[in-house]
Design a protein around this motif. Sequence first.
Motif, PDB file in Angstrom:
ATOM      1  N   ARG A 264       0.229  -8.015  10.561  1.00 43.47           N
ATOM      2  CA  ARG A 264      -0.619  -9.045  10.650  1.00 43.47           C
ATOM      3  C   ARG A 264      -1.216  -9.179  12.036  1.00 43.47           C
ATOM      4  O   ARG A 264      -0.231  -9.487  13.103  1.00 43.47           O
ATOM      5  CB  ARG A 264       0.330 -10.438  10.114  1.00 43.47           C
ATOM      6  N   GLY A 265      -2.366  -9.197  12.279  1.00 45.38           N
ATOM      7  CA  GLY A 265      -2.894  -9.407  13.625  1.00 45.38           C
ATOM      8  C   GLY A 265      -4.018  -8.516  13.657  1.00 45.38           C
ATOM      9  O   GLY A 265      -4.930  -8.382  12.967  1.00 45.38           O
ATOM     10  N   VAL A 266      -4.358  -8.185  14.977  1.00 42.95           N
ATOM     11  CA  VAL A 266      -5.593  -7.372  15.125  1.00 42.95           C
ATOM     12  C   VAL A 266      -5.192  -5.971  15.600  1.00 42.95           C
ATOM     13  O   VAL A 266      -4.277  -5.703  16.270  1.00 42.95           O
ATOM     14  CB  VAL A 266      -6.485  -7.888  16.467  1.00 42.95           C
ATOM     15  N   LEU A 267      -5.656  -5.284  14.759  1.00 40.17           N
ATOM     16  CA  LEU A 267      -5.468  -3.828  14.688  1.00 40.17           C
ATOM     17  C   LEU A 267      -6.741  -2.937  15.647  1.00 40.17           C
ATOM     18  O   LEU A 267      -7.719  -3.191  15.176  1.00 40.17           O
ATOM     19  CB  LEU A 267      -5.410  -2.998  13.259  1.00 40.17           C
ATOM     20  N   PHE A 268      -6.511  -2.688  16.878  1.00 44.20           N
ATOM     21  CA  PHE A 268      -7.494  -1.936  17.401  1.00 44.20           C
ATOM     22  C   PHE A 268      -7.106  -0.336  17.412  1.00 44.20           C
ATOM     23  O   PHE A 268      -6.128   0.154  18.008  1.00 44.20           O
ATOM     24  CB  PHE A 268      -7.046  -2.552  18.865  1.00 44.20           C
ATOM     25  N   ALA A 269      -8.217   0.224  16.869  1.00 40.25           N
ATOM     26  CA  ALA A 269      -8.273   1.764  16.581  1.00 40.25           C
ATOM     27  C   ALA A 269      -8.906   2.128  17.980  1.00 40.25           C
ATOM     28  O   ALA A 269     -10.093   1.981  18.033  1.00 40.25           O
ATOM     29  CB  ALA A 269      -8.609   2.025  15.409  1.00 40.25           C
ATOM     30  N   GLY A 270      -8.309   3.042  18.638  1.00 39.88           N
ATOM     31  CA  GLY A 270      -8.959   3.939  19.764  1.00 39.88           C
ATOM     32  C   GLY A 270      -9.467   5.110  18.991  1.00 39.88           C
ATOM     33  O   GLY A 270      -8.625   5.849  18.427  1.00 39.88           O
ATOM     34  N   LEU A 271     -10.794   5.420  18.945  1.00 37.41           N
ATOM     35  CA  LEU A 271     -11.380   6.337  18.031  1.00 37.41           C
ATOM     36  C   LEU A 271     -12.089   7.742  18.878  1.00 37.41           C
ATOM     37  O   LEU A 271     -12.696   7.194  19.916  1.00 37.41           O
ATOM     38  CB  LEU A 271     -12.359   5.762  17.110  1.00 37.41           C
ATOM     39  N   MET A 272     -12.037   8.640  18.291  1.00 32.14           N
ATOM     40  CA  MET A 272     -12.981   9.741  18.907  1.00 32.14           C
ATOM     41  C   MET A 272     -13.879  10.060  17.695  1.00 32.14           C
ATOM     42  O   MET A 272     -13.211  10.508  16.793  1.00 32.14           O
ATOM     43  CB  MET A 272     -12.401  10.769  19.439  1.00 32.14           C
ATOM     44  N   ILE A 273     -14.867   9.889  17.717  1.00 34.45           N
ATOM     45  CA  ILE A 273     -16.177  10.365  16.731  1.00 34.45           C
ATOM     46  C   ILE A 273     -16.563  11.849  16.958  1.00 34.45           C
ATOM     47  O   ILE A 273     -17.246  12.065  17.894  1.00 34.45           O
ATOM     48  CB  ILE A 273     -17.206   9.292  16.703  1.00 34.45           C
ATOM     49  N   THR A 274     -15.668  12.706  16.130  1.00 38.00           N
ATOM     50  CA  THR A 274     -16.063  13.989  16.451  1.00 38.00           C
ATOM     51  C   THR A 274     -17.196  14.608  15.565  1.00 38.00           C
ATOM     52  O   THR A 274     -17.644  13.832  14.694  1.00 38.00           O
ATOM     53  CB  THR A 274     -14.575  14.918  16.197  1.00 38.00           C
ATOM     54  N   GLU A 275     -17.235  15.827  15.516  1.00 37.47           N
ATOM     55  CA  GLU A 275     -18.450  16.535  14.627  1.00 37.47           C
ATOM     56  C   GLU A 275     -18.041  16.519  13.264  1.00 37.47           C
ATOM     57  O   GLU A 275     -18.832  16.385  12.371  1.00 37.47           O
ATOM     58  CB  GLU A 275     -18.561  17.930  15.018  1.00 37.47           C
TER      59      GLU A 275
END
Length: 313
Positions: A264-275
């Motif tokens: 419960r809360g804010v889920l902050f995803a650090g993403l790499m948008i790869t090929e």
Amino acid sequence: MNILLIGSGGREHALAFALKASPLCTRLIAAPGNPGIAEAATCVALDPADQDAVVALCRAEAIDFVVIGPEAPLVAGLADRLEAEGIATFGPSAAAARLEGSKGFTKDLCARYGIPTAAYGRFSDRAAAEAYVRSHGAPIVIKADGLAAGKGVTVAMTLDEALAAVAECFAGTFGAAGAEVVVEEFLVGEEASFFALADGGFALPLASAQDHKRAFDGDRGPNTGGMGAYSPAPVMTEAMTERVMAEIIRPTVAAMAAMGAPFRGVLFAGLMITESGPKLIEYNVRFGDPETQVLMLRLDADLVALLKAARDG
Ligand code: AMP
Ligand code: GLY
């Protein structure tokens, strides 16, 4: 509602103004706050690590709702304590905050549930970590397992740099956070920060942002925790957002609920948008700093209502 905001950064400054703007907010107190926050809230000097002091402040000020900004008090179980005292709180339990508090926990969860992320190894032994680094070669990424205030990650472009980072972790530079080390495949792509609100069972996309990581002009310096941000991140199109929700966020929320640690809360995803699509770099279990500073300016909704709904279900 009387609201208590925990924290003292730029993130909490932005949250304070958004909380204060809500018609649901009667009185806003921040602990410990900062001089900018003092323009929107009454600041009370207090160490958020002192849970007894936080509870006492809530009682003294008849606080109805607590919003926890930074990760350290969440990982230490402040939300559990406040909820146990009957004080409604926005922010995950310590068990759910392991998504940020232990990189190894998150990597294992990704492996178990097929959530796309960089290939990795977990090590509590220096020689084994070095052998893994040598066998994979550079570029490669070395991470202290625990919380290291944004400083526990080395993106090593050479083998020497990688071995030095392994040595640094095991030498105790990051304290207990570095007792275990995660070594990861180097991902190539465009980074984005993605924020979803979750109530333990459901998750809703909030917004994307991107922060400026490297110090110095021309991105020539070391990685930092982020020194500025913009929102939205152009790579996060509607289709990409749906992919991230389907492949990363929803499976994570379901997995946490299944293991008895609902998020419960804010889920902050650090993403790499790869090929080959979006990959999870890391989770944070709170709003980003400096991402929140741009998110709150874009927000066209009542922040208190949103955060309270995430907490209430
Ligand atoms: P973190 O503290 O985990 O957010 O990592 C800090 C930064 O290191 C990230 O924002 C990325 O720029 C970079 N990074 C982390 N892991 C990787 C990876 N596996 N491949 C490439 N870059 C990474
Ligand atoms: N800006 C990245 C973070 O808040 O972790």
